[in-house]
Design a protein around this motif. Structure first.
Motif, PDB file in Angstrom:
ATOM      1  N   VAL A 168      -1.523 -11.133   5.473  1.00 19.26           N
ATOM      2  CA  VAL A 168      -2.249 -12.090   4.649  1.00 19.26           C
ATOM      3  C   VAL A 168      -2.489 -13.335   5.482  1.00 19.26           C
ATOM      4  O   VAL A 168      -1.565 -13.865   6.109  1.00 19.26           O
ATOM      5  CB  VAL A 168      -1.429 -12.453   3.383  1.00 19.26           C
ATOM      6  CG1 VAL A 168      -2.167 -13.473   2.547  1.00 19.26           C
ATOM      7  CG2 VAL A 168      -1.114 -11.219   2.572  1.00 19.26           C
ATOM      8  N   GLY A 216       0.790  -1.205   0.000  1.00 21.18           N
ATOM      9  CA  GLY A 216       0.000   0.000   0.000  1.00 21.18           C
ATOM     10  C   GLY A 216       0.831   1.267   0.000  1.00 21.18           C
ATOM     11  O   GLY A 216       0.294   2.356  -0.060  1.00 21.18           O
ATOM     12  N   GLN A 240      -1.218  -6.644   0.353  1.00 19.65           N
ATOM     13  CA  GLN A 240      -1.686  -6.346   1.698  1.00 19.65           C
ATOM     14  C   GLN A 240      -0.565  -6.601   2.680  1.00 19.65           C
ATOM     15  O   GLN A 240       0.259  -7.488   2.477  1.00 19.65           O
ATOM     16  CB  GLN A 240      -2.890  -7.213   2.052  1.00 19.65           C
ATOM     17  CG  GLN A 240      -4.076  -6.971   1.170  1.00 19.65           C
ATOM     18  CD  GLN A 240      -5.255  -7.833   1.568  1.00 19.65           C
ATOM     19  OE1 GLN A 240      -5.272  -8.401   2.645  1.00 19.65           O
ATOM     20  NE2 GLN A 240      -6.236  -7.905   0.706  1.00 19.65           N
ATOM     21  N   GLU A 283      -5.022  -6.707  -4.406  1.00 21.41           N
ATOM     22  CA  GLU A 283      -3.947  -5.746  -4.158  1.00 21.41           C
ATOM     23  C   GLU A 283      -3.016  -6.298  -3.076  1.00 21.41           C
ATOM     24  O   GLU A 283      -3.433  -7.084  -2.235  1.00 21.41           O
ATOM     25  CB  GLU A 283      -4.552  -4.432  -3.672  1.00 21.41           C
ATOM     26  CG  GLU A 283      -5.364  -3.717  -4.728  1.00 21.41           C
ATOM     27  CD  GLU A 283      -4.506  -3.239  -5.883  1.00 21.41           C
ATOM     28  OE1 GLU A 283      -3.417  -2.702  -5.640  1.00 21.41           O
ATOM     29  OE2 GLU A 283      -4.941  -3.406  -7.035  1.00 21.41           O
TER      30      GLU A 283
END
Length: 104
Positions: free
Chosen positions: A57, A13, A54, A52
Motif C-alpha cells: 500500500v 489476497g 493489498q 480489497e
C-alpha cells in the motif's frame, strides 16, 4: 491456540473463508470474540477505507491513522498475539493493531 504455519502468512489476497479462520479457535466464545474484534475494526474503517486488502500500500494513499483494508488472516494474527493462558484480550489486540498501522 494452535495455528498452522501456512496460516501465519498475512499476504493480502490469501483466500480463506470465515470457517477456515474460525476453525482455529477452540470454543464458540473465542469465535464470537474474534467476530466482534473483526467487526470492531470494520466499524473503525467504515467510510474511511475502501477496496480489497493489498500486500503493498502506498503511504500516500493512507490516512495518518494507517487504517486500511485487512484480510481475516491478518486480523486473526493480531487477535491471537495477546492470547495469554488460553484467554484472548481483544482490547489489547486492537490497540496493538492500531499502533502497528499508525507506524506503517
Amino acid at each position: 491456540v494452535k495455528l498452522a504455519v501456512r496460516r501465519m502468512n498475512h499476504l493480502a489476497g490469501l483466500h480463506l473463508n470465515d470457517e477456515d479462520i474460525l476453525s482455529e479457535l477452540q470454543s464458540d466464545e473465542d469465535r464470537d470474540l474474534f467476530k466482534a474484534f473483526r467487526q470492531d475494526y470494520l466499524d473503525l474503517c467504515h467510510g474511511v477505507v475502501s477496496g480489497e486488502p493489498q500486500f503493498q500500500v502506498s503511504r500516500a494513499s493512507l490516512q495518518s491513522s494507517g487504517l486500511r483494508a485487512l484480510d481475516d488472516v491478518t486480523l486473526f494474527r493480531f487477535f491471537s498475539a495477546d492470547c495469554r493462558s488460553g484467554r484472548f484480550q481483544p482490547a489489547k489486540s486492537k490497540q496493538r493493531l492500531l499502533n502497528a498501522l499508525r507506524c506503517r
